[in-house]
Motif scaffolding. Structure first.
Motif, PDB file in Angstrom:
ATOM      1  N   PHE A 294       0.819  -1.215   0.000  1.00 50.12           N
ATOM      2  CA  PHE A 294       0.000   0.000   0.000  1.00 50.12           C
ATOM      3  C   PHE A 294       0.854   1.266   0.000  1.00 50.12           C
ATOM      4  O   PHE A 294       0.578   2.193  -0.784  1.00 50.12           O
ATOM      5  N   PRO A 295       1.892   1.376   0.832  1.00 52.07           N
ATOM      6  CA  PRO A 295       2.748   2.567   0.753  1.00 52.07           C
ATOM      7  C   PRO A 295       3.397   2.755  -0.621  1.00 52.07           C
ATOM      8  O   PRO A 295       3.583   3.891  -1.064  1.00 52.07           O
ATOM      9  N   LEU A 296       3.730   1.661  -1.309  1.00 49.72           N
ATOM     10  CA  LEU A 296       4.292   1.798  -2.657  1.00 49.72           C
ATOM     11  C   LEU A 296       3.257   2.355  -3.625  1.00 49.72           C
ATOM     12  O   LEU A 296       3.573   3.202  -4.462  1.00 49.72           O
ATOM     13  N   PHE A 297       2.020   1.878  -3.525  1.00 51.09           N
ATOM     14  CA  PHE A 297       0.962   2.433  -4.375  1.00 51.09           C
ATOM     15  C   PHE A 297       0.752   3.917  -4.053  1.00 51.09           C
ATOM     16  O   PHE A 297       0.507   4.732  -4.956  1.00 51.09           O
ATOM     17  N   CYS A 298       0.817   4.270  -2.777  1.00 55.75           N
ATOM     18  CA  CYS A 298       0.680   5.682  -2.394  1.00 55.75           C
ATOM     19  C   CYS A 298       1.846   6.508  -2.935  1.00 55.75           C
ATOM     20  O   CYS A 298       1.657   7.674  -3.322  1.00 55.75           O
ATOM     21  N   LEU A 299       3.042   5.919  -2.962  1.00 53.06           N
ATOM     22  CA  LEU A 299       4.191   6.622  -3.524  1.00 53.06           C
ATOM     23  C   LEU A 299       3.978   6.898  -5.011  1.00 53.06           C
ATOM     24  O   LEU A 299       4.289   7.989  -5.497  1.00 53.06           O
ATOM     25  N   VAL A 300       3.447   5.915  -5.734  1.00 54.20           N
ATOM     26  CA  VAL A 300       3.138   6.117  -7.149  1.00 54.20           C
ATOM     27  C   VAL A 300       2.161   7.281  -7.305  1.00 54.20           C
ATOM     28  O   VAL A 300       2.336   8.166  -8.168  1.00 54.20           O
ATOM     29  N   LEU A 301       1.127   7.299  -6.482  1.00 53.76           N
ATOM     30  CA  LEU A 301       0.139   8.385  -6.520  1.00 53.76           C
ATOM     31  C   LEU A 301       0.806   9.731  -6.259  1.00 53.76           C
ATOM     32  O   LEU A 301       0.583  10.707  -6.990  1.00 53.76           O
ATOM     33  N   ALA A 302       1.635   9.799  -5.211  1.00 54.00           N
ATOM     34  CA  ALA A 302       2.299  11.056  -4.850  1.00 54.00           C
ATOM     35  C   ALA A 302       3.229  11.527  -5.966  1.00 54.00           C
ATOM     36  O   ALA A 302       3.310  12.733  -6.253  1.00 54.00           O
ATOM     37  N   LEU A 303       3.932  10.609  -6.601  1.00 52.97           N
ATOM     38  CA  LEU A 303       4.826  10.981  -7.695  1.00 52.97           C
ATOM     39  C   LEU A 303       4.045  11.525  -8.890  1.00 52.97           C
ATOM     40  O   LEU A 303       4.472  12.474  -9.542  1.00 52.97           O
ATOM     41  N   HIS A 304       2.901  10.909  -9.187  1.00 55.53           N
ATOM     42  CA  HIS A 304       2.058  11.425 -10.262  1.00 55.53           C
ATOM     43  C   HIS A 304       1.618  12.854  -9.959  1.00 55.53           C
ATOM     44  O   HIS A 304       1.681  13.741 -10.825  1.00 55.53           O
ATOM     45  N   LEU A 305       1.162  13.099  -8.728  1.00 55.29           N
ATOM     46  CA  LEU A 305       0.701  14.441  -8.366  1.00 55.29           C
ATOM     47  C   LEU A 305       1.858  15.438  -8.367  1.00 55.29           C
ATOM     48  O   LEU A 305       1.695  16.589  -8.786  1.00 55.29           O
ATOM     49  N   ALA A 306       3.022  14.992  -7.899  1.00 55.21           N
ATOM     50  CA  ALA A 306       4.180  15.885  -7.870  1.00 55.21           C
ATOM     51  C   ALA A 306       4.623  16.272  -9.275  1.00 55.21           C
ATOM     52  O   ALA A 306       5.186  17.350  -9.486  1.00 55.21           O
ATOM     53  N   ARG A 307       4.351  15.403 -10.246  1.00 53.58           N
ATOM     54  CA  ARG A 307       4.708  15.692 -11.636  1.00 53.58           C
ATOM     55  C   ARG A 307       3.631  16.505 -12.347  1.00 53.58           C
ATOM     56  O   ARG A 307       3.757  16.797 -13.529  1.00 53.58           O
ATOM     57  N   GLY A 308       2.566  16.857 -11.625  1.00 52.23           N
ATOM     58  CA  GLY A 308       1.564  17.734 -12.203  1.00 52.23           C
ATOM     59  C   GLY A 308       0.300  17.070 -12.690  1.00 52.23           C
ATOM     60  O   GLY A 308      -0.506  17.694 -13.386  1.00 52.23           O
ATOM     61  N   ALA A 309       0.081  15.804 -12.344  1.00 51.51           N
ATOM     62  CA  ALA A 309      -1.157  15.139 -12.744  1.00 51.51           C
ATOM     63  C   ALA A 309      -2.359  15.859 -12.144  1.00 51.51           C
ATOM     64  O   ALA A 309      -2.295  16.395 -11.033  1.00 51.51           O
ATOM     65  N   ASP A 310      -3.455  15.862 -12.872  1.00 51.69           N
ATOM     66  CA  ASP A 310      -4.694  16.488 -12.402  1.00 51.69           C
ATOM     67  C   ASP A 310      -5.290  15.611 -11.298  1.00 51.69           C
ATOM     68  O   ASP A 310      -5.720  14.489 -11.573  1.00 51.69           O
ATOM     69  N   PRO A 311      -5.329  16.080 -10.050  1.00 55.66           N
ATOM     70  CA  PRO A 311      -5.838  15.238  -8.963  1.00 55.66           C
ATOM     71  C   PRO A 311      -7.301  14.879  -9.122  1.00 55.66           C
ATOM     72  O   PRO A 311      -7.734  13.801  -8.710  1.00 55.66           O
ATOM     73  N   GLY A 312      -8.086  15.772  -9.736  1.00 56.92           N
ATOM     74  CA  GLY A 312      -9.494  15.467  -9.956  1.00 56.92           C
ATOM     75  C   GLY A 312      -9.682  14.301 -10.894  1.00 56.92           C
ATOM     76  O   GLY A 312     -10.439  13.364 -10.611  1.00 56.92           O
ATOM     77  N   ARG A 313      -8.991  14.327 -12.010  1.00 52.69           N
ATOM     78  CA  ARG A 313      -9.087  13.231 -12.972  1.00 52.69           C
ATOM     79  C   ARG A 313      -8.505  11.948 -12.399  1.00 52.69           C
ATOM     80  O   ARG A 313      -9.027  10.859 -12.631  1.00 52.69           O
ATOM     81  N   TYR A 314      -7.418  12.077 -11.646  1.00 54.05           N
ATOM     82  CA  TYR A 314      -6.770  10.908 -11.049  1.00 54.05           C
ATOM     83  C   TYR A 314      -7.723  10.234 -10.057  1.00 54.05           C
ATOM     84  O   TYR A 314      -7.916   9.015 -10.084  1.00 54.05           O
TER      85      TYR A 314
END
Length: 251
Positions: free
Chosen positions: A58-78
């Protein structure tokens, strides 16, 4: 130190993990998740090693999520994409786990965590600290309240923002990240013979060591293209649960 040298807390440039590195983290998380679910669904929790290693998924999946957001992914769409998958997957989740009828799957946890991460990323420092302090107080003082509604409960929702803010400013948010990781299993199931707090601290130590090591290893693939097909994990999550449920039904 060059931020592109790799690592978890030292990689201040999330672009390091674009492409193959991020896919490698996803694969590691998926493999650990399957081991955990094999233990829970087929082995009745007797394979403690699989369960303990599964705490890292689970922490690894959360890290993937955080990296996506840090790179500018749209949190609403995500978050919406996670919810679109979570709703039809919930029936499979409920068939796989006895608590699935009253608790949302990890996909709901990640979607809520993504929303909170986006909110706190724009919030002031005081509100960030108050949010972590209040949330962790509930985790420790009111575990039944903190663990309701979704998998990993309130601590699970706090983990994506803790990771995102740690990527932004490690010295300030590493303590909160460590506290949230401890809270993930503070009042959860633990192996026979272990007290709850010993189990939580053991799991936290495992996560805080293994997640950075996994990120460091994955960063060695930087510059390479992604190798997973689009939406591979979205299909894999309900698919592997359905297979395990079928295997359990076959005896």
């Amino acid at each position: 130190m060059d931020p592109r040298a790799g690592g978890f807390l030292t990689a201040r440039d999330p672009a390091v993990f674009a492409g193959a590195p991020l896919d490698a983290i996803k694969c590691a998380a998926a493999l650990l998740m399957v081991g955990d679910h094999v233990d829970t669904i087929l082995l009745d929790g007797h394979a403690v090693v699989l369960w303990r290693l599964g705490r890292i998924a689970f922490p690894l999946f959360c890290l993937v999520l955080a990296l996506h957001l840090a790179r500018g992914a749209d949190p609403g769409r995500y978050g919406l994409a996670l919810l679109v998958l979570a709703v039809p997957t919930q029936a499979v989740y409920a068939a796989a786990f006895p608590y699935g009828t009253t608790e949302g799957s990890i996909l709901f946890t990640l979607a809520t965590g993504a929303a909170l991460a986006a909110f706190l990323d724009r919030a002031g420092a005081m509100l960030r600290h108050l949010t972590f302090a209040a949330g962790l107080t509930v985790v420790v003082a009111a575990p039944n309240l903190a663990r309701t509604a979704v998998d990993f409960g309130l601590a699970g929702i706090l983990l994506p923002p803790a990771l995102l803010l740690t990527l932004r400013d490690p010295p300030v948010y590493v303590p909160w990240l460590a506290a949230v990781v401890v809270g993930l299993n503070w009042h959860g199931w633990h192996p026979r013979g272990e007290t709850a707090w010993v189990s939580a601290l053991t799991d936290a130590g495992t996560i805080l060591v293994c997640v950075p090591l996994a990120a460091l290893a994955a960063s060695g693939l930087r510059g390479r293209r992604r190798f997973l097909p689009p939406y591979a994990l979205q299909a894999f999550y309900p698919g592997h649960l359905a297979v395990l449920v079928a295997l359990r039904a076959l005896g």
